[in-house]
Write an enzyme that holds these catalytic residues in place. Structure first.
Site, PDB file in Angstrom:
ATOM      1  N   THR A 197     -26.510  10.293 116.386  1.00 14.73           N
ATOM      2  CA  THR A 197     -25.811  10.821 115.399  1.00 14.73           C
ATOM      3  C   THR A 197     -25.865  10.351 114.070  1.00 14.73           C
ATOM      4  OG1 THR A 197     -23.853  11.439 117.158  1.00 14.73           O
ATOM      5  CG2 THR A 197     -23.243  11.272 114.738  1.00 14.73           C
ATOM      6  N   ASP A 209     -16.375  13.291 119.380  1.00 14.40           N
ATOM      7  CA  ASP A 209     -15.484  12.603 118.257  1.00 14.40           C
ATOM      8  C   ASP A 209     -16.010  13.007 116.940  1.00 14.40           C
ATOM      9  OD1 ASP A 209     -17.952  11.134 118.791  1.00 14.40           O
ATOM     10  OD2 ASP A 209     -17.291   9.615 117.492  1.00 14.40           O
ATOM     11  N   GLY A 237     -18.369   9.903 122.654  1.00  9.69           N
ATOM     12  CA  GLY A 237     -17.363  10.343 121.909  1.00  9.69           C
ATOM     13  C   GLY A 237     -16.123  10.317 122.594  1.00  9.69           C
ATOM     14  N   THR A 269     -20.747   6.384 115.821  1.00  7.21           N
ATOM     15  CA  THR A 269     -21.754   7.027 116.793  1.00  7.21           C
ATOM     16  C   THR A 269     -21.420   6.479 118.085  1.00  7.21           C
ATOM     17  OG1 THR A 269     -23.976   7.387 117.250  1.00  7.21           O
ATOM     18  CG2 THR A 269     -23.480   5.384 116.133  1.00  7.21           C
ATOM     19  N   GLY A 270     -21.594   7.040 119.163  1.00  7.12           N
ATOM     20  CA  GLY A 270     -21.292   6.559 120.439  1.00  7.12           C
ATOM     21  C   GLY A 270     -20.867   7.565 121.349  1.00  7.12           C
TER      22      GLY A 270
HETATM   23  N1  ASP Z   1     -20.427  10.586 119.149  1.00  6.84           N
HETATM   24  C1  ASP Z   1     -21.239  11.674 119.546  1.00  6.84           C
HETATM   25  C2  ASP Z   1     -20.622  12.607 120.387  1.00  6.84           C
HETATM   26  O1  ASP Z   1     -20.145  12.158 121.307  1.00  6.84           O
HETATM   27  C3  ASP Z   1     -22.463  11.271 119.988  1.00  6.84           C
HETATM   28  C4  ASP Z   1     -23.325  10.318 119.249  1.00  6.84           C
HETATM   29  O2  ASP Z   1     -22.753   9.514 118.628  1.00  6.84           O
HETATM   30  O3  ASP Z   1     -24.599   9.929 119.673  1.00  6.84           O
HETATM   31  O4  ASP Z   1     -20.717  13.710 120.385  1.00  6.84           O
END
Ligand code: ASP
Length: 324
Positions: free
Chosen positions: A192, A223, A246, A243-244
């Site tokens: 992200t 998220d 979600g 980012t992570g």
């Molecule tokens: N947070 C994002 C999601 O869960 C994915 C990401 O940050 O890589 O959609």
């Protein structure tokens, strides 16, 4: 009468001074956190990422240095990453289980606490722009799917065909996952993009844009478009973009919680981000967060082996990094 004129003159000069820019600004960006093994990423690849991150910082810096607003800096910086195939947002977005691309994005303004978001859109080239339009031109905070696309069209955004988002790399990632026939419906690859900026007027804005997670199903939304989870900004505390994984960020109310930690516990932005990342780790989640406070202090925290990240400020300080 003379006194009145003097009072009036003082009042005018105070208000002019009040509105004067401080000349201080700062910006922090991320291009996703995840499992990044330095050995598995060729130096060519690393250089490609570093080059785009530098370009993003330059774009934001030139907006802020010329007295532009934090929201303009956030929008324009994120657009650069959305247009690059390297990141999981816009052009380089990951594929859903059904082999299409569905995008999420959000923005928030720390002065007014206004926010805008779109979720699960399939035909918008730069979701961050439409998220901003939702904030500025609609009475809503979040629009999704076909309705969001209709709103975008009415606002003059040209739709793109979903095939615009096709990149071989993301397609192969989906194929690998499908082949593994994983039990889980989503994987842990991140990418992200996000940006938080403080402008010369002391205002903070934050934005996040994503394709979500590879192999996502059933119209899953993470998220990133959720205000208080993946994105939050408040001039009194700071601005944040996450980012992570979600699902964990939503359950923690991640970015709003960091702001609350700063407000109630009177701790620094770095301490608050670290505390929230600890909660994420304890729950078994992975990812990162970037943030900055009203003084321009920067935080870039994550519990993965890497996070594409960088910052720049009016003191001439600049940093770009990938690994821990
Ligand atoms: N947070 C994002 C999601 O869960 C994915 C990401 O940050 O890589 O959609």
């Amino acid at each position: 009468m003379k006194r009145l004129v003097i009072c009036f003159a003082i009042l005018i000069s105070v208000s002019v001074l009040w509105a004067q820019p401080t000349k201080k600004y700062a910006m922090v960006i991320h291009g996703g956190a995840g499992v990044m093994d330095q050995k598995n990423m060729t130096s060519e690849m690393q250089n490609e990422f570093i080059a785009v991150l530098n370009q993003v910082l330059q774009v934001g810096d030139s907006v802020l240095a010329h007295g532009g607003t934090c929201m303009d800096a956030v929008e324009q910086s994120i657009m650069v990453m959305e247009d690059s195939p390297l990141f999981n947002a816009g052009k380089g977005a990951v594929f859903t289980h059904d082999g299409i691309v569905e995008l999420d994005a959000s923005v928030m303004e720390g002065k007014s606490l206004k926010a805008g978001a779109i979720a699960a859109v399939r035909d918008i080239k730069n979701p961050i722009r439409v998220a901003r339009a939702v904030m500025e031109k609609s009475e809503h905070v979040m629009l999704s799917g076909l309705g969001a696309s209709q709103f975008a069209k009415e606002q003059g955004f040209e739709p793109v065909d979903n095939s615009y988002f096709y990149t071989e790399k993301r397609f192969q990632s989906l194929q690998e996952l499908l082949k593994k026939e994983r039990e889980a419906t989503i994987n842990d690859k991140h990418g992200t993009v996000g940006c938080v900026a403080l402008d010369m007027f002391g205002n903070i804005a934050a934005g996040t844009s994503t394709g979500g997670m590879t192999n996502k199903k059933y119209g899953r939304i993470g998220d990133s478009p959720i205000i208080g989870a993946g994105t939050y900004a408040n001039n009194e505390t700071g601005g944040f973009s996450c980012t992570g994984h979600g699902e964990y960020y939503i359950r923690l109310g991640f970015s709003r919680d960091i702001s609350a930690l700063m407000e109630y516990k009177k701790i620094t932005i770095t301490e608050a981000c670290q505390e929230e990342i600890r909660k994420l780790t304890d729950m078994g989640g992975t990812g990162g967060v970037i943030g900055l406070d009203k003084k321009g202090n920067i935080a870039m925290e994550f519990n993965t082996s890497g996070m594409f990240r960088g910052y720049i400020n009016s003191n001439g300080e600049k940093q770009v990094a990938i690994f821990k």
